[in-house]
Scaffold this motif. Structure first.
Motif, PDB file in Angstrom:
ATOM      1  N   ALA A 157       0.719  -0.081  -8.914  1.00 14.66           N
ATOM      2  CA  ALA A 157      -0.196   0.854  -8.227  1.00 14.66           C
ATOM      3  C   ALA A 157       0.640   1.851  -7.425  1.00 14.66           C
ATOM      4  N   LYS A 158      -0.027   2.918  -6.995  1.00 16.81           N
ATOM      5  CA  LYS A 158       0.662   3.944  -6.192  1.00 16.81           C
ATOM      6  C   LYS A 158      -0.084   4.085  -4.860  1.00 16.81           C
ATOM      7  N   ILE A 159       0.302   3.223  -3.906  1.00 16.59           N
ATOM      8  CA  ILE A 159      -0.386   3.184  -2.612  1.00 16.59           C
ATOM      9  C   ILE A 159       0.650   3.377  -1.501  1.00 16.59           C
ATOM     10  N   SER A 160       0.260   4.134  -0.469  1.00 10.46           N
ATOM     11  CA  SER A 160       1.146   4.252   0.703  1.00 10.46           C
ATOM     12  C   SER A 160       0.285   4.260   1.966  1.00 10.46           C
ATOM     13  N   GLY A 161       0.913   3.930   3.097  1.00  8.88           N
ATOM     14  CA  GLY A 161       0.234   4.070   4.387  1.00  8.88           C
ATOM     15  C   GLY A 161      -0.409   2.816   4.943  1.00  8.88           C
ATOM     16  N   ALA A 162      -0.412   1.703   4.188  1.00  9.84           N
ATOM     17  CA  ALA A 162      -1.020   0.481   4.761  1.00  9.84           C
ATOM     18  C   ALA A 162      -0.288   0.132   6.060  1.00  9.84           C
ATOM     19  N   GLY A 163      -1.055  -0.323   7.056  1.00  9.57           N
ATOM     20  CA  GLY A 163      -0.481  -0.583   8.378  1.00  9.57           C
ATOM     21  C   GLY A 163      -0.648   0.608   9.304  1.00  9.57           C
TER      22      GLY A 163
ATOM     23  N   ILE B 132      -1.150  -6.802   0.993  1.00 11.86           N
ATOM     24  CA  ILE B 132      -1.968  -6.500  -0.195  1.00 11.86           C
ATOM     25  C   ILE B 132      -1.466  -5.239  -0.889  1.00 11.86           C
ATOM     26  N   MET B 133      -1.113  -4.217  -0.096  1.00  7.09           N
ATOM     27  CA  MET B 133      -0.548  -2.991  -0.693  1.00  7.09           C
ATOM     28  C   MET B 133       0.720  -3.332  -1.489  1.00  7.09           C
ATOM     29  N   ASP B 134       1.580  -4.169  -0.927  1.00  5.51           N
ATOM     30  CA  ASP B 134       2.828  -4.529  -1.621  1.00  5.51           C
ATOM     31  C   ASP B 134       2.529  -5.209  -2.957  1.00  5.51           C
TER      32      ASP B 134
END
Ligand code: EPZ
Length: 417
Positions: A203-209, A194-196
């Protein structure tokens, strides 16, 4: 009405190809509405949960094109109207429209979501996250109205590493002003998928997982593309069938490390399998050693494989314990396993299963999605005929399960009653 009919005892030989992950797809489909242009989602499984989400998206005025597992969603004519109770309760994942519509329009009206009967399934962690971002929540019976003048980034510490709440807060935060940090976030691999997708939109998302996810709000999200990752729970279900009846059964199109916790337990039981980059070949185990399993959040043993795993436990030479820690009522299958001949003592969420017992075919009912899957495993090894009623539960989460199993030698069919 339809039911599944299984003649037990036939070996499973050949290849089963795994479909896209239900628990990824049911979040990616609503996420497409966050974009300002057409989105393409590939490898979407053909399951009834997908259709329920399509009905909500069409109700909101968006258009959907679909062909061979590829769907194109056009959110440009979206009308942010009330999502009716009839639509909201068809599946648990309808709650993702809360985060998406709140995030994009700062307003959403819908009802409490549905989902399998495996517990009370509250959404307080989701709502607390939305409130921390600045939303006002009004509840009228089962209806929720969420409003925000604006959403401002904030630090949100989840009291439990909830998969749905982690994803839903990500959805609400992508357009918030400033930075949102989700702590004690769920680490399930579907969240990376989902982050990908959101990052492909801009979007600017990091750290999923990991247990800390950082979202920096943006002004707009463009149309994007994503491919659904393989379904690790579907894969685990078929791997378990291979351990019971496999004759070089190949489970293909998987990411083996997503099933590490299950594979570790199968090794402990003495099951023989061979792992390649995208597949596993597994054979029937003649002598299952007893094991104890305690379900945990990812990467621990997945709660969704609790019920299918309990069938192996009925075949172990000795006593196994299955302890469920995520859901308070993932026990619907046990009365039917006992009816099939299993020796099970249930104490709350802990089942003590004494093996090895011979299962004899009988009439059963699916009480939820994974209970239904467990009954299929039981029917495949039971002597004689096993019938399973209420099969809609099963068809929610397993694409073409009758075809996939028939193609590798199972005597299984759906009949009208
Ligand atoms: C997702 O459910 C999956 N469903 C479930 O799979 C899976 O069992 C679960 O994650 C755990 O891995 C989908 O992704 C659609 P949670 P979700 O929020 O997000 C409590 C299947 O068979 N909780 O991680 O609803 C809750 O009651 C399904 O494919 C709160 O208390 O699970 C439960 O005890 C079944 N308040 C625990 O957390 C909340 O606000 C886990 O819930 C949310 C959850």
């Amino acid at each position: 009405m339809e039911r599944i009919v299984i003649e037990g005892g036939f070996p499973l030989k050949g290849t089963i190809t795994i479909s896209g992950a239900k628990n990824s797809a049911v979040a990616l489909i609503p996420a497409a509405l966050l974009a300002n242009d057409v989105c393409t989602i590939k490898n979407v499984p053909n399951i009834t949960d997908r259709d329920a989400l399509f009905d909500i998206i069409k109700w909101l005025g968006c258009t959907i094109e679909q062909k061979d597992g590829i769907i194109k969603i056009d959110p440009r004519n979206l009308k942010n109207i009330l999502i009716t109770e009839e639509l909201s309760i068809r599946l648990r994942a309808s709650y993702y429209f809360m985060g998406v519509l709140l995030g994009k329009y700062k307003h959403v009206e819908m009802y409490f979501p549905g989902g399998c009967n495996i517990g009370s399934r509250p959404i307080d962690i989701h709502l607390d996250g939305f409130k921390t971002l600045g939303a006002k929540i009004t509840k009228k019976g089962h209806k929720y109205i969420l409003d925000a003048k604006e959403l401002k980034g904030n630090e949100i510490n989840l009291k439990f590493a909830s998969v749905g709440a982690t994803i839903n807060i990500m959805f609400a935060a992508v357009y918030a002003k400033g930075r949102t940090i989700i702590k004690n976030a769920a680490k399930e691999v579907e969240i990376i998928n989902i982050m990908d997708f959101l990052n492909n939109m801009g979007a600017k998302i990091s750290g999923a997982g990991t247990d800390t996810i950082v979202i920096d709000g943006v002004e707009e999200l463009k149309g994007a593309e994503i491919t659904v990752i393989p379904d690790r729970i579907e894969a685990g279900t078929y791997i378990l069938m291979g351990a019971l009846l496999g004759d070089n059964l190949k489970i293909d199109g998987i990411i083996p490390e997503h099933n590490q916790a299950l594979l570790n337990k199968l090794k402990e039981m003495g099951v023989d399998f061979k792992i390649s980059e995208h597949s596993i070949v597994i054979n029937k185990c003649e002598n299952f050693k007893p094991v104890n399993v305690r379900t945990e959040v990812y990467p621990g043993f997945p709660t969704d494989l609790n019920q299918p795993m309990s069938i192996l436990m009925t075949q172990a030479n000795g006593t196994c314990v299955m302890e469920e820690t995520i859901w308070e009522k993932r026990i619907g299958h046990y009365p039917y396993l006992q009816k099939l001949g299993a020796n099970i003592e249930l104490d709350g969420n802990k089942a003590t299963i004494k093996g090895k017992t011979e299962l004899k075919g009988t009439d059963t009912n699916a009480t939820d999605l994974r209970a239904g899957a467990a009954l299929i495993l039981a029917g495949l090894i039971a002597s004689g005929t096993t019938t399973i009623n209420d099969i809609d539960y099963i068809l929610r989460g397993y694409e073409n399960i009758i075809l996939k199993l028939s193609n590798v030698g199972a005597k299984i069919k759906i009949e009208q009653i």
